[in-house]
Motif scaffolding. Structure first.
Motif, short mmCIF file in Angstrom:
data_model
loop_
_atom_site.label_atom_id
_atom_site.label_comp_id
_atom_site.label_asym_id
_atom_site.label_seq_id
_atom_site.Cartn_x
_atom_site.Cartn_y
_atom_site.Cartn_z
N HIS A 12 13.61 11.55 10.87
CA HIS A 12 13.11 12.91 10.62
C HIS A 12 14.06 13.89 11.30
O HIS A 12 13.89 14.25 12.47
CB HIS A 12 11.68 13.04 11.17
CG HIS A 12 11.01 14.33 10.79
ND1 HIS A 12 9.64 14.47 10.74
CD2 HIS A 12 11.51 15.54 10.47
CE1 HIS A 12 9.33 15.69 10.39
NE2 HIS A 12 10.45 16.38 10.23
N HIS A 14 16.86 17.27 10.18
CA HIS A 14 17.12 18.14 9.03
C HIS A 14 18.49 18.80 9.05
O HIS A 14 19.14 18.91 10.10
CB HIS A 14 16.08 19.27 8.98
CG HIS A 14 14.67 18.79 8.83
ND1 HIS A 14 14.22 18.12 7.73
CD2 HIS A 14 13.60 18.91 9.66
CE1 HIS A 14 12.92 17.85 7.87
NE2 HIS A 14 12.52 18.31 9.03
N ILE A 48 11.33 31.78 6.74
CA ILE A 48 11.01 30.82 5.68
C ILE A 48 9.76 31.21 4.89
O ILE A 48 9.58 30.76 3.77
CB ILE A 48 10.92 29.36 6.17
CG1 ILE A 48 9.89 29.18 7.26
CG2 ILE A 48 12.27 28.81 6.58
CD1 ILE A 48 9.60 27.72 7.55
N ARG A 57 12.97 32.99 12.98
CA ARG A 57 13.54 32.35 14.19
C ARG A 57 15.06 32.35 14.12
O ARG A 57 15.62 32.38 13.02
CB ARG A 57 13.00 30.94 14.33
CG ARG A 57 13.17 30.15 13.06
CD ARG A 57 12.38 28.86 13.09
NE ARG A 57 11.40 28.86 12.01
CZ ARG A 57 10.67 27.81 11.68
NH1 ARG A 57 10.78 26.72 12.35
NH2 ARG A 57 9.82 27.88 10.69
N ASN A 87 12.82 22.42 4.85
CA ASN A 87 11.97 23.21 3.97
C ASN A 87 12.55 24.63 3.83
O ASN A 87 13.17 25.11 4.77
CB ASN A 87 10.54 23.24 4.51
CG ASN A 87 10.50 23.56 6.00
OD1 ASN A 87 11.08 22.88 6.83
ND2 ASN A 87 9.81 24.64 6.36
N HIS A 194 6.85 16.09 3.38
CA HIS A 194 7.00 17.02 4.51
C HIS A 194 6.33 18.34 4.17
O HIS A 194 6.45 18.84 3.05
CB HIS A 194 8.50 17.22 4.76
CG HIS A 194 8.82 17.93 6.04
ND1 HIS A 194 8.56 19.26 6.25
CD2 HIS A 194 9.38 17.47 7.18
CE1 HIS A 194 8.96 19.59 7.47
NE2 HIS A 194 9.46 18.51 8.06
N LEU A 215 2.72 25.68 13.07
CA LEU A 215 3.46 24.43 13.25
C LEU A 215 2.58 23.29 13.77
O LEU A 215 2.64 22.16 13.27
CB LEU A 215 4.64 24.64 14.22
CG LEU A 215 5.80 25.45 13.67
CD1 LEU A 215 6.88 25.62 14.73
CD2 LEU A 215 6.39 24.79 12.42
N PHE A 219 1.03 22.85 9.53
CA PHE A 219 1.90 21.82 8.94
C PHE A 219 1.15 20.50 8.75
O PHE A 219 1.09 19.96 7.65
CB PHE A 219 3.12 21.62 9.85
CG PHE A 219 4.38 22.34 9.40
CD1 PHE A 219 4.33 23.53 8.70
CD2 PHE A 219 5.63 21.82 9.70
CE1 PHE A 219 5.48 24.18 8.30
CE2 PHE A 219 6.80 22.46 9.30
CZ PHE A 219 6.72 23.64 8.60
N ASP A 331 12.84 15.67 14.33
CA ASP A 331 12.67 17.02 13.75
C ASP A 331 13.82 17.96 14.14
O ASP A 331 13.69 19.17 14.00
CB ASP A 331 11.32 17.66 14.11
CG ASP A 331 10.64 18.27 12.88
OD1 ASP A 331 11.32 18.52 11.88
OD2 ASP A 331 9.42 18.51 12.95
N PHE A 334 15.00 21.71 14.64
CA PHE A 334 13.84 22.52 15.05
C PHE A 334 13.42 22.09 16.45
O PHE A 334 13.76 21.00 16.90
CB PHE A 334 12.69 22.34 14.05
CG PHE A 334 13.03 22.88 12.68
CD1 PHE A 334 12.97 24.25 12.42
CD2 PHE A 334 13.44 22.03 11.66
CE1 PHE A 334 13.31 24.75 11.17
CE2 PHE A 334 13.78 22.53 10.41
CZ PHE A 334 13.71 23.89 10.16
N PHE A 335 12.68 22.92 17.12
CA PHE A 335 12.17 22.66 18.47
C PHE A 335 13.27 22.46 19.52
O PHE A 335 13.22 21.51 20.31
CB PHE A 335 11.19 21.47 18.47
CG PHE A 335 10.10 21.64 17.45
CD1 PHE A 335 9.10 22.59 17.63
CD2 PHE A 335 10.07 20.88 16.28
CE1 PHE A 335 8.10 22.79 16.68
CE2 PHE A 335 9.08 21.06 15.33
CZ PHE A 335 8.10 22.01 15.53
N1 URA Z 1 9.73 24.15 11.35
C1 URA Z 1 10.10 24.04 10.07
O1 URA Z 1 10.17 25.00 9.33
N2 URA Z 1 10.41 22.84 9.59
C2 URA Z 1 10.37 21.75 10.34
O2 URA Z 1 10.69 20.71 9.85
C3 URA Z 1 9.98 21.89 11.69
C4 URA Z 1 9.67 23.10 12.16
#
Ligand code: URA
Ligand code: ZN
Length: 387
Positions: A12, A14, A48, A57, A87, A194, A215, A219, A331, A334-335
């Motif tokens: 996972h 991206h 997004i 962000r 995404n 996802h 989130l 999600f 992930d 992100f994060f």
């Molecule tokens: N925020 C997102 O937009 N996508 C992710 O996969 C994780 C956090």
């Protein structure tokens, strides 16, 4: 170098490929990348969803520069990553543009992976593999989606497909998708489901909680609803060899699966529709281990394990059987840490959670499965290394 017996594999993680980032920069409504000026500083930001908290962000090269991905992997001891577009994929595009871009981005991702360094100590493998994209948008011809699946089959480093929860507009339980599931199953491509949209944001109140509620809750709730609908529609009965990998450990599905089974048993419309008790289907799914806590991962594993008891018509399940369907993920990007740090807490927490799972904590071989070997098996790469 000797073979690594216990590789760490991230399923996972991206990317926004440069071609996709350019598409987002050219847009004037979400999803888009825009220049944002704060005093003397101008930075790019990613929006997004329309009305997203805090004006979106910050976004930078960590989202598209492959060297940053490789450096992140090196820093966290990750040997192989299965990279997916982030995404919202192609969801917002008209059908013809989605088709063209899917083709181009799938070729781009193949190149991104095929030219990655060899995975050290894992003979014959690369550091990067990928999940491709399908033009899953309203008004697309199903034959166009099938053509894209045929194209993906020719790309050796693309081992799966990432998709959101909308299908071609009506969700993943839309019967119109049956030929798509059929083609994906035949191609042995892994489907990574996802989230993107979350749930109606009015449920989250008026306080400014940043991105926390969409989130942390939106999600996984979105995934829970989408996959539950998929189960209810009988897709897993019709395509039992479909390999579906659920983001964020399947959201609330493991926690709610007995309630779901009970509601089905008490509903005259659905009671006779499915071949199995709803809990059985958890044993047909794969779950990433992106849950950040060992108790949650232990629980998810037990609910997957229980599915095998339904398979064998009752009896007690081996409580760790389900660990073969749990797969490490990060992930990334992100994060990121709020303050500069060598290692990302989001990653360290997920690694630690796996190592501390009840039962798994004393079994290095089970840890090795979740950390990497399950992924190599799922993506048909295990035999290439460990024969
Ligand atoms: N925020 C997102 O937009 N996508 C992710 O996969 C994780 C956090
Ligand atoms: Zn993700």
């Amino acid at each position: 170098m000797a073979n690594i017996r216990h590789p760490i594999v991230d399923v996972h993680t991206h990317v926004y490929l440069p071609r996709y980032a350019a598409e987002l920069r050219a847009r004037t409504s979400a999803p888009r990348i825009l220049n944002w000026t704060n005093g003397a500083k101008t930075e790019e930001r990613l929006l997004i969803l329309e009305g997203e908290p805090s004006g979106g962000r910050p976004i930078g090269p960590q989202y598209w520069d492959r060297d940053e991905k490789l450096e992140f992997m090196r820093r966290h001891g990750i040997n192989i990553s299965f990279v997916s577009s982030a995404n919202p994929w192609l969801d917002f595009l008209p059908a013809d543009r989605a088709q063209t871009l899917a083709h181009e981005l799938n070729n781009d991702l193949e190149e991104y992976c095929a030219t990655s360094p060899p995975a050290e100590g894992l003979s014959g493998l690369k550091t990067l593999y990928g999940f491709g994209l399908l033009p899953l948008v309203p008004d697309v011809e199903v034959s166009t989606i099938i053509q894209t699946i045929e194209h993906l089959k020719t790309l050796p480093h693309i081992r799966g497909i990432i998709m959101g929860t909308k299908g071609v507009g009506k969700g993943l339980d839309d019967n119109a998708l049956d030929p798509v599931w059929h083609a994906i199953q035949a191609a042995r491509l892994v489907v990574f489901i996802h989230p993107h949209y979350g749930v109606d944001s009015s449920a989250f109140g008026e306080n400014d909680n940043g991105h926390v509620l969409p989130l942390a809750l939106g999600f996984p709730f979105e995934t829970t609803i989408a996959v539950t609908r998929l189960i209810l529609s009988g897709v897993l009965d019709r395509f039992p060899d479909l390999r579906l990998l659920l983001a964020h450990s399947g959201g609330a599905l493991p926690q709610l699966s007995s309630r779901l089974a009970s509601c089905i048993q008490h509903d005259p419309i659905v009671a006779n529709r499915l071949k199995h008790d709803a809990r059985y289907y958890l044993g047909q799914l794969y779950f990433d281990a992106v849950a950040y806590g060992s108790e949650e991962l232990t629980f998810v594993t037990r609910t997957i394990s229980r599915a095998s008891a339904f398979k064998s018509g009752g009896g007690t399940a081996d409580s760790l059987a389900g660990s073969t369907r749990l797969l490490f993920g990060t992930d990334h990007p992100f994060f990121p840490p709020l303050e500069a740090s060598q290692k990302w807490p989001s990653v360290e927490n997920n690694l630690e959670a796996i190592r501390r799972m009840v039962g798994v904590n004393s079994k290095p071989e089970q840890q090795a499965n979740i950390l990497g070997l399950n992924a190599l098996r799922l993506f048909d790469l295990h035999d290439q290394v460990y024969t």
